[in-house]
Design a protein around this motif. Structure first.
Motif, PDB file in Angstrom:
ATOM      1  N   SER A  18      -5.161  -6.786 -14.060  1.00 50.48           N
ATOM      2  CA  SER A  18      -5.757  -8.007 -14.599  1.00 50.48           C
ATOM      3  C   SER A  18      -5.149  -9.243 -13.954  1.00 50.48           C
ATOM      4  N   GLU A  19      -3.815  -9.257 -13.813  1.00 52.60           N
ATOM      5  CA  GLU A  19      -3.140 -10.403 -13.203  1.00 52.60           C
ATOM      6  C   GLU A  19      -3.538 -10.579 -11.739  1.00 52.60           C
ATOM      7  N   MET A  20      -3.731  -9.467 -11.040  1.00 50.37           N
ATOM      8  CA  MET A  20      -4.113  -9.525  -9.634  1.00 50.37           C
ATOM      9  C   MET A  20      -5.615  -9.737  -9.447  1.00 50.37           C
ATOM     10  N   LYS A  21      -6.354  -9.645 -10.576  1.00 57.64           N
ATOM     11  CA  LYS A  21      -7.809  -9.837 -10.573  1.00 57.64           C
ATOM     12  C   LYS A  21      -8.499  -8.851  -9.632  1.00 57.64           C
ATOM     13  N   VAL A  22      -8.085  -7.591  -9.755  1.00 56.60           N
ATOM     14  CA  VAL A  22      -8.711  -6.525  -8.977  1.00 56.60           C
ATOM     15  C   VAL A  22      -9.156  -5.429  -9.943  1.00 56.60           C
ATOM     16  N   PRO A  23     -10.176  -4.654  -9.578  1.00 58.26           N
ATOM     17  CA  PRO A  23     -10.627  -3.573 -10.463  1.00 58.26           C
ATOM     18  C   PRO A  23      -9.598  -2.458 -10.564  1.00 58.26           C
ATOM     19  N   LEU A  24      -9.587  -1.806 -11.707  1.00 52.98           N
ATOM     20  CA  LEU A  24      -8.700  -0.670 -11.944  1.00 52.98           C
ATOM     21  C   LEU A  24      -9.570   0.567 -12.137  1.00 52.98           C
ATOM     22  N   ARG A  25      -9.390   1.544 -11.296  1.00 55.20           N
ATOM     23  CA  ARG A  25     -10.113   2.811 -11.420  1.00 55.20           C
ATOM     24  C   ARG A  25      -9.161   3.826 -12.026  1.00 55.20           C
ATOM     25  N   ASP A  26      -9.332   4.110 -13.322  1.00 51.04           N
ATOM     26  CA  ASP A  26      -8.428   4.978 -14.078  1.00 51.04           C
ATOM     27  C   ASP A  26      -8.934   6.416 -14.011  1.00 51.04           C
ATOM     28  N   VAL A  27      -8.197   7.264 -13.329  1.00 52.85           N
ATOM     29  CA  VAL A  27      -8.576   8.673 -13.173  1.00 52.85           C
ATOM     30  C   VAL A  27      -7.571   9.532 -13.930  1.00 52.85           C
ATOM     31  N   ARG A  28      -8.029  10.236 -14.953  1.00 54.32           N
ATOM     32  CA  ARG A  28      -7.154  11.107 -15.743  1.00 54.32           C
ATOM     33  C   ARG A  28      -7.076  12.472 -15.063  1.00 54.32           C
ATOM     34  N   ALA A  29      -6.002  12.675 -14.330  1.00 55.55           N
ATOM     35  CA  ALA A  29      -5.871  13.887 -13.531  1.00 55.55           C
ATOM     36  C   ALA A  29      -5.894  15.146 -14.395  1.00 55.55           C
ATOM     37  N   ILE A  64      -1.497   4.165  -7.645  1.00 49.24           N
ATOM     38  CA  ILE A  64      -0.412   4.207  -8.630  1.00 49.24           C
ATOM     39  C   ILE A  64      -0.624   5.455  -9.480  1.00 49.24           C
ATOM     40  N   ALA A  65       0.456   6.160  -9.766  1.00 51.33           N
ATOM     41  CA  ALA A  65       0.392   7.312 -10.665  1.00 51.33           C
ATOM     42  C   ALA A  65       1.414   7.131 -11.774  1.00 51.33           C
ATOM     43  N   ALA A  66       1.229   7.837 -12.869  1.00 51.43           N
ATOM     44  CA  ALA A  66       2.160   7.745 -13.994  1.00 51.43           C
ATOM     45  C   ALA A  66       2.174   9.066 -14.742  1.00 51.43           C
ATOM     46  N   GLY A  67       3.275   9.294 -15.445  1.00 55.27           N
ATOM     47  CA  GLY A  67       3.359  10.510 -16.235  1.00 55.27           C
ATOM     48  C   GLY A  67       4.620  10.547 -17.073  1.00 55.27           C
ATOM     49  N   ASN A  68       4.639  11.475 -18.020  1.00 57.11           N
ATOM     50  CA  ASN A  68       5.821  11.677 -18.852  1.00 57.11           C
ATOM     51  C   ASN A  68       6.863  12.462 -18.082  1.00 57.11           C
ATOM     52  N   ARG A  69       8.127  12.285 -18.495  1.00 52.32           N
ATOM     53  CA  ARG A  69       9.211  13.004 -17.851  1.00 52.32           C
ATOM     54  C   ARG A  69       9.216  14.470 -18.286  1.00 52.32           C
ATOM     55  N   ASP A  70       9.652  15.343 -17.399  1.00 52.06           N
ATOM     56  CA  ASP A  70       9.728  16.769 -17.742  1.00 52.06           C
ATOM     57  C   ASP A  70      10.633  16.989 -18.951  1.00 52.06           C
ATOM     58  N   LEU A  73      -6.235   2.406  -7.655  1.00 52.67           N
ATOM     59  CA  LEU A  73      -6.624   3.744  -8.078  1.00 52.67           C
ATOM     60  C   LEU A  73      -5.451   4.315  -8.877  1.00 52.67           C
ATOM     61  N   PHE A  74      -5.666   4.491 -10.180  1.00 51.61           N
ATOM     62  CA  PHE A  74      -4.587   4.878 -11.084  1.00 51.61           C
ATOM     63  C   PHE A  74      -4.748   6.342 -11.467  1.00 51.61           C
ATOM     64  N   LEU A  75      -3.834   7.175 -11.015  1.00 50.92           N
ATOM     65  CA  LEU A  75      -3.839   8.600 -11.333  1.00 50.92           C
ATOM     66  C   LEU A  75      -2.937   8.820 -12.544  1.00 50.92           C
ATOM     67  N   ASP A  76      -3.498   8.618 -13.718  1.00 49.73           N
ATOM     68  CA  ASP A  76      -2.698   8.712 -14.936  1.00 49.73           C
ATOM     69  C   ASP A  76      -2.495  10.175 -15.315  1.00 49.73           C
ATOM     70  N   ARG A  95       0.826  -1.205   0.000  1.00 51.51           N
ATOM     71  CA  ARG A  95       0.000   0.000   0.000  1.00 51.51           C
ATOM     72  C   ARG A  95       0.869   1.266   0.000  1.00 51.51           C
ATOM     73  N   GLN A  96       1.963   1.191  -0.749  1.00 50.22           N
ATOM     74  CA  GLN A  96       2.874   2.323  -0.877  1.00 50.22           C
ATOM     75  C   GLN A  96       2.645   2.994  -2.232  1.00 50.22           C
ATOM     76  N   PRO A  97       2.242   4.269  -2.261  1.00 55.27           N
ATOM     77  CA  PRO A  97       2.032   4.948  -3.546  1.00 55.27           C
ATOM     78  C   PRO A  97       3.292   4.926  -4.410  1.00 55.27           C
ATOM     79  N   VAL A  98       3.109   4.717  -5.712  1.00 60.14           N
ATOM     80  CA  VAL A  98       4.241   4.626  -6.635  1.00 60.14           C
ATOM     81  C   VAL A  98       3.954   5.474  -7.856  1.00 60.14           C
ATOM     82  N   PHE A  99       4.999   6.134  -8.372  1.00 57.79           N
ATOM     83  CA  PHE A  99       4.879   6.946  -9.589  1.00 57.79           C
ATOM     84  C   PHE A  99       5.778   6.327 -10.651  1.00 57.79           C
TER      85      PHE A  99
END
Length: 325
Positions: A39-50, A123-129, A86-89, A17-21
């Motif tokens: 999908s592999e973990m068989k859990v729902p993915l909530r995709d939030v486009r920040a 989980i969050a993700a983004g492009n590099r500056d 919870l995916f903060l894309d 339960r450690q947030p990761v970027f």
């Protein structure tokens, strides 16, 4: 880190339960890695486009409660129970005020009166500056709330993904031959090679475009330079020995002499291989250089695992044990 390493690392952090970027260039598959993990973990993915949010969207709208005091209506995209991701894309593409609204959610797992359920991971993700994509530099307090991972594309792992996802053999064979063109970010170009744009090329090929516009379509996906090389490779690919003829006469059909054509034949054979014809495939492969034999057999067994149970595969594996890792 390549995709498999990223997936393992992120799964560990999800369990903790450690947030990761996840940082990486445009179009290399960051979102796909997170979706595959869910999908592999068989859990729902909530995709939030920040990027699409306003600050008020996270906190929710105020309303007057029965007790005469104002309360906040929690947005429905925030989970209320169960477990999931919870995916903060595109988080660092969001306006600064939206990123600031994420402070409490990421660190304390709360937003005002709202609390993220215990079994949900962030989980969050983004492009590099440095990619000069649409980004807003993340404030230091928000950066410090994440474990940061750098994602780099890997040709072999992408090829395995491409085989499982029915990417055209021509595209896979070309990138095996010119691996440096899998991902070439050009901040000033409208189109440039990336795993995502090569998937576009595969879709274009599936639609069977007219030859008069084919090259322009490729260029619109991966840029002019890569499209020119791919078009030349494609002309050669289409002039290869007939694959059906190879399967009918594996000991007499000609073997191409140049490396590009050998990549193409190996990929084409891997695409049609099955447990019924694998003995003939192996007969033809026996006349090719070792690297192409290994490439074909690995791709074929990945696409159709049943070939691993054939006598031809067993014989091939024994004869080539020294090159199997």
């Amino acid at each position: 880190m390549k995709a498999s390493s990223i997936s393992q690392a992120v799964r560990t952090l999800v369990d903790a339960r450690q947030p990761v970027f996840i940082w990486g260039g445009p179009g290399i598959g960051k979102s796909a890695v997170v979706a595959q993990l869910a999908s592999e973990m068989k859990v729902p993915l909530r995709d939030v486009r920040a990027l699409l949010l306003d600050p008020v969207d996270l906190r929710g709208l105020p309303f007057l409660g029965n007790d005469g005091r104002s309360k906040w209506a929690t947005p429905d995209f925030l989970p209320q129970d169960g477990s999931g991701i919870l995916f903060l894309d595109e988080l660092n593409a969001a306006p600064a005020m939206v990123q600031a609204s994420c402070y409490q959610l990421v660190l304390d797992r709360k937003l005002g009166d709202y609390a993220l359920p215990e079994k949900w991971a962030i989980i969050a993700a983004g492009n590099r500056d440095s990619d000069r994509a649409v980004t807003t530099r993340m404030p230091s307090p928000l950066r410090n709330r994440f474990v940061h991972l750098e994602f780099e594309v890997d040709l072999q792992e992408w090829s395995e993904w491409a085989i499982r996802n029915a990417i055209r053999a021509e595209v896979i064979a070309f990138l095996r031959f010119r691996g440096e063109l899998l991902s070439v970010f050009d901040r000033d170009a409208n189109a440039f090679p990336s795993p995502r744009s090569w998937e576009f090329v595969s879709r274009i090929l599936e639609s069977q475009p007219r030859s008069s516009v084919e090259h322009e379509l490729f260029a619109g996906a991966v840029g002019t330079g890569a499209a020119t090389e791919f078009s030349a490779f494609l002309r050669m690919f289409r002039e290869l020995p007939n694959i059906d003829a190879i399967l009918l006469n594996p000991l007499s059909e000609p073997v191409p002499e140049n490396a590009a054509a050998q990549y193409a034949v190996a990929s084409a054979l891997a695409r049609v291989a099955s447990d019924f014809n694998f003995d003939r495939v192996c007969l033809y492969l026996g006349r090719m250089p070792t690297e192409f034999r290994v490439l074909c057999v690995r791709d074929a067994s990945l696409r159709v695992p049943a070939v691993r149970h054939t006598a031809a595969y067993t014989k091939w594996a024994i004869e080539n044990h020294h090159v199997l890792a």
